[in-house]
Design an enzyme around this catalytic site. Structure first.
Site, short mmCIF file in Angstrom:
data_model
loop_
_atom_site.label_atom_id
_atom_site.label_comp_id
_atom_site.label_asym_id
_atom_site.label_seq_id
_atom_site.Cartn_x
_atom_site.Cartn_y
_atom_site.Cartn_z
NE ARG A 109 -0.92 -0.31 4.90
CZ ARG A 109 -1.68 -0.45 5.96
NH1 ARG A 109 -2.98 -0.37 5.85
NH2 ARG A 109 -1.15 -0.70 7.14
CG ASP A 148 -5.40 0.01 0.72
OD1 ASP A 148 -5.60 -1.17 1.08
OD2 ASP A 148 -5.70 1.00 1.41
CB VAL A 149 -5.36 -5.76 -0.99
CG1 VAL A 149 -4.06 -6.03 -1.70
CG2 VAL A 149 -5.21 -5.90 0.52
CE LYS A 201 2.85 -19.28 11.15
NZ LYS A 201 3.89 -19.66 11.92
CG HIS A 231 8.23 -22.25 6.65
ND1 HIS A 231 7.50 -21.72 7.68
CD2 HIS A 231 9.46 -22.49 7.17
CE1 HIS A 231 8.25 -21.65 8.76
NE2 HIS A 231 9.45 -22.10 8.49
CE LYS A 235 11.45 -25.59 9.05
NZ LYS A 235 12.67 -24.97 9.53
CG ASP A 288 4.19 -18.79 15.71
OD1 ASP A 288 4.00 -18.35 14.57
OD2 ASP A 288 5.34 -18.91 16.20
CG HIS A 293 5.04 -24.71 11.42
ND1 HIS A 293 4.69 -24.42 10.13
CD2 HIS A 293 5.40 -23.53 11.98
CE1 HIS A 293 4.86 -23.12 9.91
NE2 HIS A 293 5.28 -22.56 11.03
N1 NDP Z 1 7.41 -12.72 8.93
C1 NDP Z 1 7.56 -14.03 9.08
O1 NDP Z 1 8.61 -14.54 9.52
C2 NDP Z 1 6.44 -14.94 8.72
C3 NDP Z 1 5.21 -14.44 8.35
N2 NDP Z 1 4.20 -15.29 8.01
C4 NDP Z 1 2.90 -14.77 7.59
O2 NDP Z 1 3.06 -13.92 6.46
C5 NDP Z 1 2.09 -12.89 6.47
C6 NDP Z 1 2.81 -11.56 6.38
O3 NDP Z 1 3.61 -11.41 7.54
P1 NDP Z 1 4.76 -10.30 7.67
O4 NDP Z 1 5.44 -10.10 6.40
O5 NDP Z 1 5.53 -10.69 8.86
O6 NDP Z 1 3.90 -8.99 8.00
P2 NDP Z 1 4.38 -7.47 7.83
O7 NDP Z 1 3.47 -6.67 8.69
O8 NDP Z 1 5.83 -7.34 8.01
O9 NDP Z 1 4.08 -7.16 6.29
C7 NDP Z 1 2.78 -6.99 5.77
C8 NDP Z 1 2.86 -5.99 4.63
O10 NDP Z 1 1.55 -5.86 4.11
C9 NDP Z 1 1.28 -4.45 3.97
N3 NDP Z 1 -0.15 -4.18 4.01
C10 NDP Z 1 -0.96 -4.13 5.09
N4 NDP Z 1 -2.21 -3.82 4.72
C11 NDP Z 1 -2.19 -3.69 3.36
C12 NDP Z 1 -3.17 -3.37 2.40
N5 NDP Z 1 -4.45 -3.10 2.74
N6 NDP Z 1 -2.83 -3.33 1.11
C13 NDP Z 1 -1.55 -3.58 0.72
N7 NDP Z 1 -0.56 -3.85 1.62
C14 NDP Z 1 -0.89 -3.90 2.91
C15 NDP Z 1 2.00 -3.85 5.13
O11 NDP Z 1 2.13 -2.46 4.96
P3 NDP Z 1 2.27 -1.50 6.26
O12 NDP Z 1 3.66 -1.69 6.72
O13 NDP Z 1 1.99 -0.17 5.70
O14 NDP Z 1 1.26 -1.96 7.25
C16 NDP Z 1 3.31 -4.60 5.09
O15 NDP Z 1 4.19 -4.06 4.16
C17 NDP Z 1 1.29 -13.12 7.74
O16 NDP Z 1 0.17 -13.90 7.43
C18 NDP Z 1 2.23 -13.90 8.63
O17 NDP Z 1 1.55 -14.66 9.59
C19 NDP Z 1 4.39 -16.65 8.00
C20 NDP Z 1 5.59 -17.21 8.36
C21 NDP Z 1 6.70 -16.40 8.78
O1 LIG Z 2 6.42 -20.07 11.14
C1 LIG Z 2 7.19 -19.94 12.06
O2 LIG Z 2 8.29 -20.71 12.09
C2 LIG Z 2 9.45 -20.27 12.79
C3 LIG Z 2 10.35 -21.48 12.91
O3 LIG Z 2 10.64 -21.95 11.63
P1 LIG Z 2 12.11 -21.87 11.05
O4 LIG Z 2 11.96 -22.29 9.63
O5 LIG Z 2 12.57 -20.45 11.22
O6 LIG Z 2 12.91 -22.83 11.87
C4 LIG Z 2 9.10 -19.71 14.14
O7 LIG Z 2 10.25 -19.15 14.73
C5 LIG Z 2 8.05 -18.63 13.98
O8 LIG Z 2 7.65 -18.14 15.25
C6 LIG Z 2 6.85 -19.17 13.26
O9 LIG Z 2 5.97 -18.10 12.94
#
Ligand code: NDP
Ligand SMILES: O=C1O[C@H](COP(=O)(O)O)[C@@H](O)[C@H](O)[C@H]1O
Length: 569
Positions: A109, A148-149, A201, A231, A235, A288, A293
């Site tokens: 966004r 912006d979705v 997730k 993910h 692995k 989580d 997992h």
């Molecule tokens: N990060 C991780 O290690 C992991 C994440 N996940 C999953 O992945 C998904 C994303 O997580 P993560 O990347 O950590 O989250 P973040 O909050 O880091 O990233 C989400 C992104 O989406 C953007 N966003 C929010 N609302 C909108 C919108 N309406 N339109 C367009 N863009 C938007 C955010 O923008 P803004 O910053 O402006 O809010 C941000 O850039 C989640 O479901 C999480 O559970 C799964 C496994 C591991």
């Molecule tokens: O999805 C997740 O997994 C990690 C652990 O996975 P790894 O591949 O990094 O070993 C976990 O730390 C995190 O909390 C969870 O959201």
């Protein structure tokens, strides 16, 4: 094997015991046949047994003969930059990337400019150490779109544009509620045929919301065009469970309640929040890790052999076993679940504050940082075998493994000396290794039992977990994605736990960061804790000098628990 015993070399048979992890070197003078094996793949195909057909090429998915546009929604987020883009670069430089006709669109966004995005993609490829023409093409050809979705028609417009080049893959790397809202806003006619939807997730927050989300998805695309990412299913060691179980004659005949006493799936992390309070405080360890997992791991360990490793057969077998999974014994969460959260302590060299004091955490929410559940799998194969799943953060010892504990032998021939320990198969998920712990005849006393570990350490797979996930997505193969019915089942299994924890029927325990977890006995005695206790007892009986003098550093456990720690769980 005990990673945290205080008496080096103590063993139930009264002589040094080989450690399972890391795998001990071959004992001088030991049987060559039984010497621990260490196998490290250096790349290239594995060699097959002598006299057999030459090794088959690694499973290779044929690239789809169309241009695919991968649209990463949430391109500015943590998942995209830390895991997805590096995974994509990793895939492109592998042989799996050959022939892929791919365009990449990053969307978020924020009003980022094109250079910002190009540099982000380039940086991710460098982080993955992925170089070459395929990566250069990706970096040069990628484009950024501000979208912006949640705004009317922004997403539909982006999809229509992407579809001009060929098939579209929409990767929702967004907060889950934003993803759900965006999907609800799409009309089927706005989603061109062939579009794939990739979701992260958590998928819903209970069985009903997962079912509702499934309804939204299948209104848009067929189920086999939906990729619910877990993910762990990407692995390489997790996938090795399939090879280990189904490509060897050895284990499958023993893989049932007749021979297995218990199964432990443990994912203890020595990391804290890593800046993810915003997400984690609303999820907790149960959602989580366990709901996603660890239940997937349970499914791979407990399922019946599939006829083929294809999306239908593999996912049918997993679904079947998860449908049969429920809470252990009476099903009362008070007796078969445990939750805790960390308090101030030390992680390695660092002082760590309490979870409740972390920025972004609402202490009143009572989020757990450690969850443990014992489950039953109500099938002929598994009746009566407890499956203990546990995961926690900020623990003193990193321990990521599935342990299959076999029953004791029905009769130990009189004359074999020592206390037998059960045979254990350990499948490590980091470090990636497989270890079989056996009782053998000792070297000093031919009739004394001695614990020995046969192990192999596995090198990382060719692709990272996210590279593997993207391989399936870009080749249109959902085999390693979670199917809709399974996503619902995983919530169904844990719904009584969520309710009991919310209503305070299971106390929220505490553990200092850097220790082995909450004090006192867990739900099932920990398999390692039992050995610690046995070892401590034997060591006490034998006296400290003798125990310390035997066996060198074996069993001292570099990664073991602190001397003051309680046994885990
Ligand atoms: N990060 C991780 O290690 C992991 C994440 N996940 C999953 O992945 C998904 C994303 O997580 P993560 O990347 O950590 O989250 P973040 O909050 O880091 O990233 C989400 C992104 O989406 C953007 N966003 C929010 N609302 C909108 C919108 N309406 N339109 C367009 N863009 C938007 C955010 O923008 P803004 O910053 O402006 O809010 C941000 O850039 C989640 O479901 C999480 O559970 C799964 C496994 C591991
Ligand atoms: O999805 C997740 O997994 C990690 C652990 O996975 P790894 O591949 O990094 O070993 C976990 O730390 C995190 O909390 C969870 O959201």
């Amino acid at each position: 094997m005990c990673g945290g015993c205080h008496e080096p070399g103590a063993a139930t048979s009264g002589r040094p015991r080989a450690r399972a992890a890391p795998v001990p070197p071959a004992t001088p003078g030991g049987s060559a046949l039984l010497a621990p094996v260490r196998r490290r793949r250096e790349g290239g195909p594995r060699r097959g047994p002598p006299g057999r057909a030459p090794p088959r090429r690694p499973r290779r998915l044929e690239p789809r003969p169309v241009t695919t546009t991968l649209v990463v929604l949430g391109a500015g987020g943590d998942l995209a930059s830390r895991l997805l883009l590096p995974g994509l670069a990793d895939l492109l430089v592998s042989h799996h990337g050959e022939g892929l006709d791919l365009r990449l669109v990053g969307a978020d966004r924020a009003e980022h400019d094109q250079d910002w995005w190009t540099e982000r993609v380039r940086g991710a490829a460098e982080a993955a150490d992925a170089r070459g023409p395929a990566v250069d093409r990706l970096v040069e050809g990628t484009r950024y779109a501000s979208c912006d979705v949640s705004a009317d028609d922004d997403l539909a417009g982006l999809v229509a544009e992407a579809a001009q080049d060929g098939d579209v893959v929409l990767y929702f790397a967004l907060p889950p509620d934003v993803t759900a809202g965006a999907l609800r806003s799409l009309e089927p006619e706005q989603v061109p045929g062939g579009t794939r939807l990739v979701l992260e997730k958590p998928f819903g927050h209970d069985a009903a919301s997962a079912a509702e989300l499934n309804g939204v998805l299948t209104r848009l695309v067929p189920e086999d065009h939906v990729h619910r990412v877990d993910h762990f299913l990407g692995k390489s060691t997790v996938l090795n469970i399939l090879g280990l179980r189904f490509a060897n004659r050895l284990f499958e005949p023993l893989w049932s309640a007749t021979h297995v006493e218990r199964v432990d799936v443990v994912f203890d992390e020595d990391l804290g929040l890593a800046g993810r309070a915003g997400y984690y405080d609303g999820a907790g360890a149960l959602a989580d890790m366990v709901q996603s997992h660890l239940l997937q791991l349970l499914a791979l360990i407990a399922m019946d052999p599939p006829a083929t490793i294809s999306e239908r057969d593999l996912r049918d077998r997993k679904a079947e076993v998860l449908r049969a999974t429920r809470l252990w014994d009476s099903g009362d969460p008070a007796s078969c679940t445990r939750r805790a959260r960390w308090t101030a302590g030390r992680l390695g060299d660092e002082e760590v504050g309490a979870y409740a004091d972390e920025p972004g955490v609402d202490p009143e929410r009572g989020t757990e940082t450690l969850a443990e559940v014992v489950l039953a799998v109500d099938t002929w194969r598994w009746a009566g075998v407890p499956f203990r799943l546990r995961s926690g953060k900020a623990l003193g010892r990193r321990r990521k493994e599935a342990v299959i504990t076999f029953k004791h032998v029905p009769h130990l021939p009189t004359g074999l000396l020592g206390t037998p320990s059960p045979t254990r198969l350990r499948i490590g998920f980091g470090p990636d290794d497989i270890t079989l712990e056996l009782d053998l005849n000792g070297q000093d006393d031919a009739f004394g039992l001695e614990r020995t570990a046969l192990g192999t350490e596995l090198s990382p797979g060719e692709l990272t977990a996210y590279g593997q996930v993207l391989l399936g997505v870009l080749h249109g193969d959902p085999t390693l994605s979670v199917r809709g019915d399974t996503a619902e089942q995983c919530w169904r299994v844990l719904e009584p736990v969520v309710a009991a924890w919310r209503d305070g029927r299971v106390p929220l325990e505490t553990y200092p960061a850097g220790t082995g977890g909450p004090r006192g006995h867990g739900l099932l005695e920990d398999v390692d804790a039992r050995e610690c206790a046995e070892d401590a007892q034997v060591a006490a009986e034998r006296g400290p000098r003798r125990a310390a003098g035997e066996g060198g550093s074996e069993g001292s456990g570099g990664e073991g628990r602190d001397g003051d720690d309680p046994p885990v769980a």
